[in-house]
Design a protein around this motif. Structure first.
Motif, short mmCIF file in Angstrom:
data_model
loop_
_atom_site.label_atom_id
_atom_site.label_comp_id
_atom_site.label_asym_id
_atom_site.label_seq_id
_atom_site.Cartn_x
_atom_site.Cartn_y
_atom_site.Cartn_z
N ALA A 145 0.81 -1.22 0.00
CA ALA A 145 0.00 0.00 0.00
C ALA A 145 0.84 1.27 0.00
CB ALA A 145 -0.95 0.00 1.20
N HIS A 146 2.16 1.14 -0.03
CA HIS A 146 3.03 2.32 -0.01
C HIS A 146 2.70 3.30 -1.14
CE1 HIS A 146 6.79 1.64 2.70
NE2 HIS A 146 5.66 1.40 3.33
N GLY A 147 2.42 2.77 -2.30
CA GLY A 147 2.16 3.63 -3.45
C GLY A 147 0.87 4.42 -3.35
N LEU A 148 0.05 4.16 -2.33
CA LEU A 148 -1.22 4.85 -2.19
C LEU A 148 -1.10 6.14 -1.37
CD1 LEU A 148 -3.57 1.82 -1.37
CD2 LEU A 148 -2.72 2.59 -3.58
N ILE A 149 0.03 6.33 -0.70
CA ILE A 149 0.12 7.48 0.22
C ILE A 149 1.29 8.42 -0.07
CG2 ILE A 149 -1.07 6.30 2.12
CD1 ILE A 149 2.52 6.60 2.69
N THR A 190 -3.52 16.00 2.33
CA THR A 190 -4.38 16.52 3.40
C THR A 190 -3.53 16.97 4.58
OG1 THR A 190 -6.24 15.11 2.75
CG2 THR A 190 -6.22 15.93 5.02
N ILE A 191 -2.56 16.17 4.95
CA ILE A 191 -1.68 16.52 6.07
C ILE A 191 -0.91 17.80 5.77
CG2 ILE A 191 0.37 15.80 7.36
CD1 ILE A 191 -0.63 12.88 6.96
N LYS A 192 -0.32 17.90 4.59
CA LYS A 192 0.46 19.08 4.23
C LYS A 192 -0.42 20.32 4.15
CE LYS A 192 3.63 20.83 0.66
NZ LYS A 192 4.66 21.20 1.64
N ASP A 193 -1.60 20.20 3.55
CA ASP A 193 -2.51 21.33 3.41
C ASP A 193 -2.94 21.86 4.78
OD1 ASP A 193 -4.26 23.04 1.73
OD2 ASP A 193 -5.86 21.93 2.75
N LEU A 194 -3.26 20.95 5.69
CA LEU A 194 -3.69 21.36 7.02
C LEU A 194 -2.56 22.04 7.80
CD1 LEU A 194 -6.12 21.22 8.98
CD2 LEU A 194 -5.15 19.08 9.85
N THR A 206 -15.80 10.64 10.85
CA THR A 206 -15.32 12.00 10.65
C THR A 206 -14.42 12.02 9.43
OG1 THR A 206 -14.28 13.91 11.75
CG2 THR A 206 -13.27 11.74 12.12
N THR A 207 -13.90 13.21 9.11
CA THR A 207 -13.02 13.34 7.94
C THR A 207 -11.56 13.18 8.35
OG1 THR A 207 -12.76 15.74 8.20
CG2 THR A 207 -14.67 14.95 6.91
N LEU A 208 -10.72 12.92 7.35
CA LEU A 208 -9.28 12.83 7.62
C LEU A 208 -8.74 14.17 8.09
CD1 LEU A 208 -6.73 11.08 7.56
CD2 LEU A 208 -6.37 11.83 5.21
N SER A 209 -9.25 15.25 7.54
CA SER A 209 -8.81 16.58 7.95
C SER A 209 -9.11 16.85 9.41
CB SER A 209 -9.47 17.64 7.06
OG SER A 209 -9.02 18.94 7.42
N ASN A 210 -10.32 16.52 9.84
CA ASN A 210 -10.68 16.74 11.24
C ASN A 210 -9.85 15.86 12.17
OD1 ASN A 210 -12.63 18.67 10.72
ND2 ASN A 210 -14.32 17.20 10.65
N SER A 211 -9.67 14.60 11.80
CA SER A 211 -8.87 13.69 12.61
C SER A 211 -7.44 14.19 12.74
CB SER A 211 -8.87 12.29 12.00
OG SER A 211 -10.11 11.66 12.15
N THR A 212 -6.89 14.65 11.62
CA THR A 212 -5.50 15.13 11.62
C THR A 212 -5.36 16.40 12.45
OG1 THR A 212 -5.15 14.15 9.44
CG2 THR A 212 -3.60 15.86 10.14
N ARG A 213 -6.30 17.31 12.34
CA ARG A 213 -6.25 18.55 13.12
C ARG A 213 -6.24 18.24 14.62
NH1 ARG A 213 -10.43 20.49 11.34
NH2 ARG A 213 -9.61 21.96 9.78
N ASP A 214 -7.14 17.37 15.04
CA ASP A 214 -7.22 17.02 16.46
C ASP A 214 -5.95 16.30 16.92
OD1 ASP A 214 -9.73 18.13 16.52
OD2 ASP A 214 -10.78 16.21 16.28
N PHE A 215 -5.45 15.41 16.07
CA PHE A 215 -4.21 14.69 16.40
C PHE A 215 -3.05 15.67 16.60
CE2 PHE A 215 -0.14 13.07 14.92
CZ PHE A 215 0.03 11.91 15.67
#
Length: 331
Positions: free
Chosen positions: A231-235, A245-249, A314-323
């Motif tokens: 699954a490496h090629g998926l991320i 998403t991580i970089k944008d946030l 929830t969304t990945l963006s919300n999860s990442t923000r809280d994390f």
């Protein structure tokens, strides 16, 4: 000399002499994987691992003495690897990636070796009879044993795994070729951090090397690592959904996070998915690979904030923000 890795030596020479590159080293296929045992790649990993441990740890994976007539040839092969190849990372080095791609290509012929690999192949061809005599029979046996222990699990779980991981990463599996190539090798990639051997992956297309020596005493571990590697090629890449998403946030909200957070996420994704799939097969997979020591410091926060995303609450963006906000408090 400390033995960090031990191998059993089989002295039975295989009946079919490897005298050239076969057109196909494939042993099986599933919906999403193509499994191969490449003789020359296995020999390459064996010599690289032994030379790496000789140089970096004053250690060895060879636990017996060769007859004097053979020792000179063995020493010569290891000397070449120690001087020319130990400093080249199996995954990241361009030469090593090119060599792996060439030697595993079904159209490769030892009658037409590219100039860049000529010296290297001279060493492998010269070591051929010794590898077959002392190492290959047992290594091949162990590779096939591990594969046979896992192939049924792969067939029963791969469809759901691919469906779930592609939904979480918002990225297609792989179109051309549609199946991820997996080379089965006794040894794979060793590092100075722990001096053990682990699988590794190159992408475009995704090409996984799965080792069988190492942490395979835990039922389910090999399956989780296969799913993680494939699954490496998926991320990878900031244009992909997870890393993007991580970089944008981080940029938009001026947040900082752990290095390679998308890889941390992948360990959590694949671990949790695999754990659930194994439970459906009646296998108690008490701890994922992450819980047993890879990015384990992030696991409690991921359980708190990323699990809701996996469960589609929830969304990945919300999860990442809280994390990231809570992770910052721990720094």
């Amino acid at each position: 000399m400390k033995k960090l890795l031990l191998i059993c030596i089989g002295l039975i020479v295989i009946s079919t002499k490897v005298c050239g590159q076969s057109k196909s080293d494939r042993i099986d296929t599933t919906n999403y994987y193509s499994f191969h045992i490449n003789y020359w790649l296995n020999m390459h990993h064996f010599l690289w691992t032994e030379a790496f441990l000789n140089v970096k740890a004053d250690s060895s994976i060879i636990n017996f003495e060769f007859p004097l007539s053979d020792q000179t040839k063995v020493d010569g092969a290891l000397d070449y690897y120690s001087k020319e190849l130990v400093g080249k990372d199996l995954r990241y080095n361009e030469y090593m990636s090119d060599f792996k791609r060439w030697i595993t290509n079904p159209n490769t012929s030892l009658d037409n070796i590219p100039k860049q690999f000529a010296s290297h192949m001279d060493v492998l061809i010269g070591f051929d009879s010794y590898y077959q005599r002392y190492f290959w029979p047992n290594q091949r046996k162990e590779v096939l044993k591990t594969f046979s222990e896992n192939i049924d699990l792969i067939r029963k779980t791969e469809n759901e795994f691919v469906d779930r991981i592609t939904k979480l990463t918002r990225h297609f599996w792989q179109f051309d070729p549609p199946q991820v190539r997996v080379d089965l090798s006794y040894f794979a990639k060793t590092t100075t951090r722990r001096f053990d051997t682990r699988p590794y992956t190159t992408i475009f297309p995704t090409h996984v090397v799965m080792n069988v020596v190492g942490e395979n005493d835990i039922k389910g571990n090999w399956l989780e690592l296969l799913y993680h590697e494939s699954a490496h090629g998926l991320i990878l890449g900031n244009s992909y959904f997870v890393a993007g998403t991580i970089k944008d946030l981080m940029e938009a909200e001026n947040l900082k996070g752990p290095r390679s957070l998308e890889h941390v996420y992948l360990f959590y994704f694949t671990g949790q998915i695999t754990k659930g799939l194994l439970e459906k097969q009646g296998i108690d997979y008490a701890q994922t690979y992450m819980e047993r020591g890879v990015y384990e410091e992030y696991f409690p926060l991921l359980e708190k904030y990323l699990a809701p995303y996996i469960n589609r609450k929830t969304t990945l963006s919300n999860s990442t923000r809280d994390f990231l906000k809570e992770w910052k408090k721990t720094q």
